[in-house]
Scaffold this active site. Structure first.
Site, short mmCIF file in Angstrom:
data_model
loop_
_atom_site.label_atom_id
_atom_site.label_comp_id
_atom_site.label_asym_id
_atom_site.label_seq_id
_atom_site.Cartn_x
_atom_site.Cartn_y
_atom_site.Cartn_z
N ASN A 1 0.83 -1.20 0.00
CA ASN A 1 0.00 0.00 0.00
C ASN A 1 0.88 1.26 0.00
O ASN A 1 1.99 1.23 -0.50
CB ASN A 1 -1.06 -0.04 1.11
CG ASN A 1 -2.29 0.76 0.69
OD1 ASN A 1 -2.29 1.99 0.78
ND2 ASN A 1 -3.29 0.08 0.18
N GLU B 1 -6.46 -7.72 1.14
CA GLU B 1 -5.02 -7.66 1.38
C GLU B 1 -4.77 -7.46 2.87
O GLU B 1 -4.89 -6.35 3.38
CB GLU B 1 -4.40 -6.51 0.59
CG GLU B 1 -4.62 -6.60 -0.90
CD GLU B 1 -4.56 -5.23 -1.57
OE1 GLU B 1 -3.55 -4.54 -1.44
OE2 GLU B 1 -5.55 -4.84 -2.20
N TYR C 1 -6.49 -11.24 -6.66
CA TYR C 1 -7.84 -10.77 -6.98
C TYR C 1 -8.72 -12.02 -7.06
O TYR C 1 -8.52 -12.86 -7.94
CB TYR C 1 -7.88 -10.10 -8.35
CG TYR C 1 -7.22 -8.75 -8.47
CD1 TYR C 1 -5.84 -8.58 -8.28
CD2 TYR C 1 -7.96 -7.63 -8.85
CE1 TYR C 1 -5.24 -7.34 -8.44
CE2 TYR C 1 -7.36 -6.38 -9.03
CZ TYR C 1 -6.01 -6.24 -8.81
OH TYR C 1 -5.41 -5.02 -8.98
N HIS D 1 3.00 0.10 -3.00
CA HIS D 1 3.44 -1.30 -3.09
C HIS D 1 4.94 -1.46 -3.33
O HIS D 1 5.39 -2.22 -4.18
CB HIS D 1 2.66 -2.02 -4.19
CG HIS D 1 1.18 -2.14 -3.92
ND1 HIS D 1 0.66 -2.27 -2.65
CD2 HIS D 1 0.11 -2.16 -4.77
CE1 HIS D 1 -0.67 -2.37 -2.73
NE2 HIS D 1 -1.03 -2.29 -3.99
N HIS E 1 -1.52 -10.05 -3.06
CA HIS E 1 -2.43 -9.17 -3.79
C HIS E 1 -3.31 -9.95 -4.77
O HIS E 1 -3.59 -9.48 -5.87
CB HIS E 1 -1.61 -8.09 -4.51
CG HIS E 1 -2.34 -6.82 -4.77
ND1 HIS E 1 -3.42 -6.73 -5.64
CD2 HIS E 1 -2.17 -5.58 -4.27
CE1 HIS E 1 -3.85 -5.48 -5.67
NE2 HIS E 1 -3.11 -4.76 -4.85
C1 BGC Z 1 -4.63 -0.37 -3.66
C2 BGC Z 1 -5.31 0.27 -4.84
C3 BGC Z 1 -4.46 0.02 -6.05
C4 BGC Z 1 -4.31 -1.45 -6.24
C5 BGC Z 1 -3.37 -1.72 -7.38
C6 BGC Z 1 -4.54 -1.83 -3.93
O1 BGC Z 1 -3.87 -2.44 -2.87
O2 BGC Z 1 -5.29 -0.11 -2.47
O3 BGC Z 1 -5.48 1.64 -4.62
O4 BGC Z 1 -5.00 0.62 -7.19
O5 BGC Z 1 -3.79 -2.04 -5.10
O6 BGC Z 1 -3.78 -2.77 -8.12
#
Ligand code: BGC
Length: 368
Positions: free
Chosen positions: A104, A333, A206, A130, A204
């Protein structure tokens, strides 16, 4: 309610350099190609009962596939990703990767530690996101299958050198993915350093438990009654606000899509403060997809969880011909709070020599 049992012991580590030369039950390896700068990337496949399968590549210690049965036993891949390494390198919005050194945001792309200021890459407006331009997600880790009493496992290691992306200290990292015989994907994180440095790792992935479409119909519960108030650039203001009475309230099961339109940024991208009595592993999230019947609980030792509803996806070409539209996947996350380096009132992310960073996050799968 929580049927997690602690005390999982690493029984042994099989070191391999030779593709296919190992024989840890339930773990196989193959090549996932070569990076643009010539580094070989290995893929590990962990196979569990009932066809459950997790695939992890050494590029970014990334989860690329997660196959789970639905209510009828039909397998589906429930994480977003790409078919090729070149796509991960060229256009990944952090699909499945290990994010760090500091997941973050860090406000202003700099921090001061023990009187020394460390400038960082500003890769998200004026802020660091990140871990910077070439964070841990864009580095090739070492991987080896491990014999683990809980089930097939792979351990990924990386030495992030002193000064990597501006962060101090040689940081020794290990992330172990374990596909347990109880139907869990367990992630264990470990790090040590030779200079004080901030560390905040997460995965991370999805998720889309339907395996396609959007996550609007997923039912989410978050055991979090507060969140860190973000400013316009998603940097915490320092205030912890109650979710009660807002569209952020998932303390009782609610559909992900139901109140999205009421959130000012058109979706969720919020750090929730996990309700917890101590620092142990606690049930944090429950995600359920009614059509497939697939369910996932998330347990973690972390104090926070970023619920990100894939707001920035907009027609990205992904695995097996999939096109990932806005809200095609959601991330949970588990992490320390964003911008913790500037907030002494938040749980600290500073790791010092002699200390060991350890965090555990468990994804527990079932059907209902
Ligand atoms: C963030 C998002 C960001 C994304 C990137 C997340 O952890 O909070 O703001 O766009 O990651 O894929």
């Amino acid at each position: 309610m929580v049927r997690f049992t602690c005390g999982v012991v690493l029984l042994g580590l099989l070191l391999t350099s030779d593709l296919g030369a190992t024989s840890v039950a339930g773990v196989s390896m193959d090549s996932f190609g070569t990076t643009g700068d010539g580094q070989a990337v290995t893929r590990f496949t962990l196979d569990g009962p009932g066809g459950v399968r997790a695939r992890v590549i050494t590029y970014g210690a990334t989860l690329t596939e997660l196959w789970l049965p639905d209510r009828q036993g039909t397998l589906g891949d429930v994480v977003l990703g790409f078919d090729s390494l070149a796509e991960y390198e060229a256009k990944s919005p952090y699909f499945g990767c290990t994010t760090g050194r500091v997941a973050n945001r860090i406000g202003g792309a700099r921090f001061t530690l023990d009187g020394v200021e460390y400038p960082l890459a500003a890769n998200d407006g004026a802020n660091t996101l990140h871990g910077g331009r070439r964070g841990l997600d864009k580095q090739v880790w070492q991987g080896a299958p491990v014999v683990h009493e809980a089930g097939p496992a792979v351990r990924l290691t990386l030495v992030s050198p002193d000064g990597d992306e501006g962060f101090p200290g040689n940081l020794d990292l290990a992330v172990t993915y374990i596909l347990t015989r109880d139907g869990e994907l367990r992630l264990e994180y470990q790090a040590t350093t030779d200079k004080a440095t901030p560390v905040n790792l997460t995965n991370h992935s999805y998720f889309n438990l339907a395996g396609a479409g959007t996550v609007h119909g997923h039912i989410l519960t978050l055991h979090a009654s507060r969140y860190t108030e973000p400013d316009a650039n998603l940097i915490p203001t320092g205030r912890l606000l109650p979710v009660a009475g807002t569209p952020l309230d998932f303390t009782r099961p609610a559909s992900v899509g139901g109140r999205m339109g009421q959130v000012s940024i058109g979706g969720y991208d919020h750090n929730y403060v996990i309700d917890r009595a101590d620092t142990g592993l606690v049930l944090t999230a429950d995600l359920y997809e009614p059509a497939s019947g697939r369910a996932m609980e998330v347990l973690t030792t972390e104090p926070g969880v970023q619920f990100y509803s894939g707001n920035f996806l907009s027609g990205l070409a992904g695995k097996a011909g999939a096109v990932y539209v806005r809200h095609a996947g959601l991330c949970l996350e588990t992490q320390h709070y964003p911008d913790a380096v500037h907030r002494p009132e938040f749980p600290s992310i500073i790791l010092r020599p002699g200390q060991t960073y350890r965090q555990v996050t468990v994804h527990r799968f079932s059907t209902r």
